[in-house]
Scaffold this motif. Structure first.
Motif, short mmCIF file in Angstrom:
data_model
loop_
_atom_site.label_atom_id
_atom_site.label_comp_id
_atom_site.label_asym_id
_atom_site.label_seq_id
_atom_site.Cartn_x
_atom_site.Cartn_y
_atom_site.Cartn_z
N ALA A 153 31.74 41.29 52.55
CA ALA A 153 32.17 39.92 52.20
C ALA A 153 33.61 39.91 51.69
N THR A 154 33.94 40.92 50.85
CA THR A 154 35.30 41.01 50.30
C THR A 154 36.32 41.25 51.41
N LEU A 155 36.00 42.17 52.31
CA LEU A 155 36.91 42.48 53.41
C LEU A 155 37.07 41.28 54.35
N ALA A 156 35.97 40.56 54.57
CA ALA A 156 36.04 39.37 55.43
C ALA A 156 36.91 38.29 54.77
N ASP A 157 36.74 38.14 53.45
CA ASP A 157 37.54 37.17 52.71
C ASP A 157 39.02 37.54 52.78
N ARG A 158 39.28 38.84 52.69
CA ARG A 158 40.66 39.32 52.76
C ARG A 158 41.26 39.01 54.13
N GLN A 159 40.48 39.23 55.19
CA GLN A 159 40.97 38.94 56.55
C GLN A 159 41.22 37.45 56.73
N GLN A 171 45.79 39.54 35.57
CA GLN A 171 45.53 40.91 35.12
C GLN A 171 44.03 41.15 34.98
N SER A 172 43.55 42.24 35.59
CA SER A 172 42.13 42.58 35.53
C SER A 172 41.93 43.96 36.14
N ASN A 173 40.82 44.60 35.78
CA ASN A 173 40.45 45.86 36.44
C ASN A 173 39.99 45.61 37.87
N LYS A 174 39.60 44.37 38.17
CA LYS A 174 39.18 44.00 39.53
C LYS A 174 40.00 42.79 39.95
N LEU A 175 41.10 43.04 40.64
CA LEU A 175 41.96 41.93 41.05
C LEU A 175 41.29 41.11 42.14
N PRO A 176 41.48 39.79 42.13
CA PRO A 176 40.82 38.93 43.11
C PRO A 176 41.52 38.96 44.46
N VAL A 177 40.78 38.57 45.49
CA VAL A 177 41.38 38.31 46.79
C VAL A 177 41.72 36.82 46.81
N ILE A 178 42.99 36.50 46.92
CA ILE A 178 43.43 35.10 46.84
C ILE A 178 43.18 34.40 48.16
N SER A 179 42.54 33.25 48.10
CA SER A 179 42.31 32.48 49.32
C SER A 179 43.61 31.84 49.78
N GLY A 180 43.67 31.48 51.06
CA GLY A 180 44.88 30.89 51.60
C GLY A 180 44.88 29.37 51.59
N GLU A 181 43.93 28.76 50.86
CA GLU A 181 43.81 27.31 50.88
C GLU A 181 44.96 26.62 50.15
N ILE A 182 45.48 27.27 49.08
CA ILE A 182 46.60 26.71 48.33
C ILE A 182 47.82 27.55 48.63
N GLN A 183 48.90 26.92 49.05
CA GLN A 183 50.10 27.66 49.43
C GLN A 183 50.62 28.48 48.26
N HIS A 184 50.90 29.75 48.54
CA HIS A 184 51.36 30.66 47.50
C HIS A 184 51.95 31.91 48.14
N LEU A 185 52.57 32.72 47.32
CA LEU A 185 53.00 34.06 47.71
C LEU A 185 52.52 35.02 46.64
N SER A 186 51.87 36.11 47.03
CA SER A 186 51.38 37.08 46.06
C SER A 186 52.02 38.44 46.30
N PHE A 187 52.05 39.25 45.25
CA PHE A 187 52.62 40.59 45.35
C PHE A 187 51.99 41.46 44.26
N HIS A 219 43.51 55.60 57.14
CA HIS A 219 43.61 54.34 56.38
C HIS A 219 42.30 53.56 56.42
N PRO A 220 41.23 54.16 55.88
CA PRO A 220 39.92 53.51 55.93
C PRO A 220 39.87 52.24 55.09
N ASP A 221 38.92 51.39 55.42
CA ASP A 221 38.72 50.19 54.60
C ASP A 221 38.00 50.52 53.31
N VAL A 222 37.09 51.53 53.38
CA VAL A 222 36.26 51.88 52.23
C VAL A 222 36.14 53.40 52.12
N VAL A 223 36.18 53.90 50.87
CA VAL A 223 35.91 55.31 50.59
C VAL A 223 34.79 55.37 49.56
#
Length: 477
Positions: free
Chosen positions: A121-127, A174-190, A48-52
């Motif tokens: 940066a993307t992986l850090a943002d995700r964490q 909808q996008s070919n590159k979906l964003p990493v949602i920040s946790g600053e605004i309360q939400h639920l994503s799926f 389960h690598p972070d990057v391939v």
């Protein structure tokens, strides 16, 4: 440290990347390598690598297949394509599969370092976003299954159960590159698919939520659909579906942006389908082209949704199957496949026009066959398929790369009529057909022929036919 694997059927490239790249500087370590997609898929399942980082052309399983299957197996893994210049088209196709990016061979170490920096940066943002739990894969399954109580339980667990004061609002990105949602605004994503991300936010925070995404990412690649606010969870499924339909706004209008849910019932599409069916039964090329041009305009104006596009497409595919033209017929399982295949409604319509006109083919008008000049012949063919729309010398000169003055001179020389007179005669000929075959009001017939001024239509009709439209109808019925 973030885990990475490198996949390429040329060992020297793999070793060169492993040794020549400063992985640690960007927080990575190479935990495995493979020479083909099948080996890589096993590594993904185990590690389960972070990057391939993967090549495209490989034996047993190519890079595109690896990306597609790897994303299903490990949704959080990011993929970077290693591609030669000659394979650039493949690299671009891979982006449609949801890859993070690509590096072109022969490699520049700086380019790979730049990619690793962005990945880090993307992986850090995700964490960082996981500090505030905001993702709930099981929520989407429960919504689709209409398990209202399970949905309520999940929302309650995340502190997002609707109340009498604040409504929930579904949003689909909808996008070919979906964003990493920040946790600053309360939400639920799926995750809804590889190119669609669903979110639930409170209604009063929805604008800030969308603004945050568009401020951190390239807004030109996002199509965002907004559903109806709700307090009753039994309405969640239909509101999410409305947001999902709206998220295809980039497909229908050809522009990125934020789109609101389309109306549940659209009388315009009912009329369009009736007119299309009628044109196909009568094999009327002009009526068919009028329908297609109208549909194109209504997609651009946001009056038609992806659902309407699917209805139009399916109606014409049914025709192809019925007529035995299976080579032209295509079957798509849903809106996403249709959107992914054509990219936008314009390309879909172009395909439908090209293949339906073959079915509606008829003897070309004598004037078209008699003209020897190739460009004028093409112009005449275009005019005969589009004369019910607004056509000008200026638009034709731009389309066929001739100056307006030269086009007027050449048209008169080859055809014998000037451009305006030729168009007028075509329109009146079609008006005569409609007057004979239909009971449509005179004004509506004029509009269907491309003349929207009733008095101008009757004046032109009388000049060419020697009698008014009403007199013509009386004498021919």
């Amino acid at each position: 440290m973030y885990k990475a694997i490198v996949v390429d059927d040329e060992k020297w490239i793999v070793e060169g990347i492993k040794v020549g790249v400063d992985w640690e500087q960007f927080g990575f370590e190479v935990v495995g390598s493979a020479e083909n997609g099948q080996e890589a898929l096993k590594l993904i399942q185990e590690l389960h690598p972070d990057v391939v980082l993967t090549d495209i052309k490989m034996p047993l399983m190519n890079g595109l297949e690896l990306i597609k299957m790897g994303r299903e197996m490990s949704p959080d893994t990011l993929f970077v394509v290693l591609s030669a210049h000659a394979e650039f088209a493949y690299a671009q196709k891979a982006l449609n599969y949801g890859t993070f990016g690509y590096c072109l061979k022969p490699f520049e170490i700086e380019e790979i370092h730049s990619t690793l920096k962005k990945l880090s940066a993307t992986l850090a943002d995700r964490q960082h976003s996981t500090i505030h739990p905001s993702s709930s894969p099981e929520l989407y399954e429960s919504i689709c299954a209409n398990e209202t109580e399970m949905v309520r339980k999940i929302l309650r667990t995340h502190g997002m159960e609707p109340n009498g004061q604040v409504n929930l609002q579904p949003i689909v990105i909808q996008s070919n590159k979906l964003p990493v949602i920040s946790g600053e605004i309360q939400h639920l994503s799926f995750q809804m698919s590889a190119r669609r991300l669903g979110c639930l936010v409170y209604e009063d925070a929805s604008k800030a939520f969308i603004a945050d995404i568009l401020s951190r990412y390239d807004a030109s690649v996002y199509s965002i659909g907004i559903g109806h606010p709700l307090s009753d969870l039994t309405e969640l499924s239909s509101s999410l579906e409305a947001a999902s339909l709206a998220s295809y706004g980039m497909f229908t209008t050809g522009k990125s942006g934020v789109f609101h849910a389309p109306p549940h019932l659209n009388p315009l599409i009912e009329e369009m389908l009736r007119n299309l069916s009628e044109s196909l039964v009568k094999k009327d090329r002009i009526q068919f082209m009028t329908c297609m041009n109208t549909a194109r305009s209504q997609f651009h104006n946001g009056q038609f949704s992806i659902k309407d596009a699917y209805l139009i497409f399916t109606a014409l595919m049914t025709l192809f199957y019925r007529e035995g033209a299976t080579s032209s017929a295509k079957v798509f399982e849903g809106y996403e496949q249709l959107s992914y295949h054509y990219g936008d409604a314009d390309r879909m319509i172009d395909y439908l026009v090209e293949h339906t006109l073959e079915y509606l083919s008829e003897e070309p008008p004598s004037m078209v066959t008699e003209v020897s000049h190739k460009t004028i012949k093409k112009i005449l063919e275009f005019i005969h398929d589009h004369f019910t729309t607004e056509i000008s010398i200026q638009s034709l000169s731009e389309k066929f790369y001739l100056s307006p003055n030269y086009l007027c001179h050449l048209f008169k020389k080859e055809v014998g009529d000037n451009f305006i007179e030729y168009i007028s005669r075509l329109r009146i000929q079609y008006a005569c057909k409609l007057l004979t075959e239909t009971d449509l009001p005179i004004k509506q017939i004029g509009e269907k022929c491309g003349i929207h001024d009733y008095f101008y239509f009757t004046r032109i009709f009388k000049r060419i036919q020697g009698q008014t439209p009403t007199q013509y109808r009386e004498h021919t019925k």
